[in-house]
Design a protein around this motif. Sequence first.
Motif, PDB file in Angstrom:
ATOM      1  N   LEU A  84      89.712 -32.855  69.243  1.00  9.24           N
ATOM      2  CA  LEU A  84      88.521 -32.933  70.091  1.00  9.24           C
ATOM      3  C   LEU A  84      87.344 -33.312  69.211  1.00  9.24           C
ATOM      4  CD1 LEU A  84      87.031 -32.523  72.785  1.00  9.24           C
ATOM      5  CD2 LEU A  84      86.806 -30.102  72.181  1.00  9.24           C
ATOM      6  N   GLY A  85      86.805 -34.487  69.450  1.00  8.08           N
ATOM      7  CA  GLY A  85      85.656 -34.946  68.660  1.00  8.08           C
ATOM      8  C   GLY A  85      84.358 -34.440  69.236  1.00  8.08           C
ATOM      9  N   SER A  86      84.195 -33.134  69.225  1.00 10.16           N
ATOM     10  CA  SER A  86      83.007 -32.502  69.805  1.00 10.16           C
ATOM     11  C   SER A  86      82.946 -31.058  69.347  1.00 10.16           C
ATOM     12  CB  SER A  86      83.070 -32.547  71.331  1.00 10.16           C
ATOM     13  OG  SER A  86      82.037 -31.781  71.912  1.00 10.16           O
ATOM     14  N   LEU A 132      87.241 -26.032  78.126  1.00  4.95           N
ATOM     15  CA  LEU A 132      87.925 -26.823  79.140  1.00  4.95           C
ATOM     16  C   LEU A 132      89.252 -27.367  78.607  1.00  4.95           C
ATOM     17  CD1 LEU A 132      84.899 -28.747  80.666  1.00  4.95           C
ATOM     18  CD2 LEU A 132      86.283 -27.011  81.809  1.00  4.95           C
ATOM     19  N   LEU A 133      89.249 -27.912  77.393  1.00  4.13           N
ATOM     20  CA  LEU A 133      90.472 -28.471  76.832  1.00  4.13           C
ATOM     21  C   LEU A 133      91.534 -27.387  76.627  1.00  4.13           C
ATOM     22  CD1 LEU A 133      91.728 -31.137  75.968  1.00  4.13           C
ATOM     23  CD2 LEU A 133      90.844 -30.739  73.653  1.00  4.13           C
ATOM     24  N   GLU A 134      91.106 -26.164  76.349  1.00  4.99           N
ATOM     25  CA  GLU A 134      92.052 -25.059  76.182  1.00  4.99           C
ATOM     26  C   GLU A 134      92.856 -24.803  77.456  1.00  4.99           C
ATOM     27  OE1 GLU A 134      89.522 -21.915  74.845  1.00  4.99           O
ATOM     28  OE2 GLU A 134      89.667 -22.502  72.739  1.00  4.99           O
ATOM     29  N   LEU A 172      97.425 -27.151  75.188  1.00  2.00           N
ATOM     30  CA  LEU A 172      97.912 -27.998  74.107  1.00  2.00           C
ATOM     31  C   LEU A 172      97.192 -27.583  72.827  1.00  2.00           C
ATOM     32  CD1 LEU A 172      97.693 -31.516  75.812  1.00  2.00           C
ATOM     33  CD2 LEU A 172      99.781 -30.216  75.362  1.00  2.00           C
ATOM     34  N   PRO A 173      97.905 -27.478  71.711  1.00  2.00           N
ATOM     35  CA  PRO A 173      97.204 -27.163  70.465  1.00  2.00           C
ATOM     36  C   PRO A 173      96.288 -28.325  70.070  1.00  2.00           C
ATOM     37  CG  PRO A 173      99.503 -27.704  70.030  1.00  2.00           C
ATOM     38  CD  PRO A 173      99.354 -27.652  71.515  1.00  2.00           C
ATOM     39  N   LEU A 226      88.625 -33.164  83.384  1.00  2.00           N
ATOM     40  CA  LEU A 226      90.006 -32.890  82.994  1.00  2.00           C
ATOM     41  C   LEU A 226      91.025 -33.735  83.751  1.00  2.00           C
ATOM     42  CD1 LEU A 226      90.203 -29.042  82.381  1.00  2.00           C
ATOM     43  CD2 LEU A 226      90.206 -30.890  80.696  1.00  2.00           C
ATOM     44  N   ILE A 227      90.775 -34.086  85.000  1.00  2.00           N
ATOM     45  CA  ILE A 227      91.724 -34.936  85.718  1.00  2.00           C
ATOM     46  C   ILE A 227      91.856 -36.280  85.009  1.00  2.00           C
ATOM     47  CG2 ILE A 227      92.147 -36.188  87.871  1.00  2.00           C
ATOM     48  CD1 ILE A 227      90.874 -33.826  89.354  1.00  2.00           C
TER      49      ILE A 227
END
Length: 200
Positions: free
Chosen positions: A10-12, A20-22, A26-27, A185-186
């Motif tokens: 994640l470049g942020s 959200l990405l969690e 996915l690791p 996320l979609i």
Amino acid sequence: MDEPRPALILGSTSPYRRELLERLRLPFSVIRPEVDETPLPGEAPADLALRLALAKARAAARIAGGQHADPVVIGSDQVADLNGQPLGKPGNHQCATEQLRQMRGRTVLFHTAVTLLRPATRYEQTVMATVTVRFRPLQDEEIERYLAAEQPYDCAGSAKAEALGITLLEGIESDDPTALIGLPLIRTCALLREAGLQLP
């Protein structure tokens, strides 16, 4: 024999995007992209979001390339759009007050762009999710109470709709509900699948 899983990056450093990405289970690791977020002269808010998402992904990919054999990098940016004028992160109470006064009783577009890069396969794609937000005709004392309670100085447009900021609004229209928080996320899932990652 299973192929090694590509390294998701994640470049942020946004805590909102990380949370959200969690959700995807996915690791991943986080890289801070060093990108100047100053709008170009005459640059439209949507174009600014697209340009910065790509720039952040590319900056993070350059760093990740020295650490991983097969990085998959996400870059994202959000710009609030009030009649064609970009509204970024206010940074302090005074700027947040000014932003909310400008937006009261009006419709604001929140453009959230996301870029996915997988240099090993030359995959690069940028997409946009735009959310339409209608603000109530807020009184100055409502704005002051909200800012004192939430202090949303790191949020484009000064309103956290996922928290107390929802009280400032009349309506939200979106086909990708998490876009307003900072990462659609979609659309991100679609990009990850296109890039070859398996999602549950």
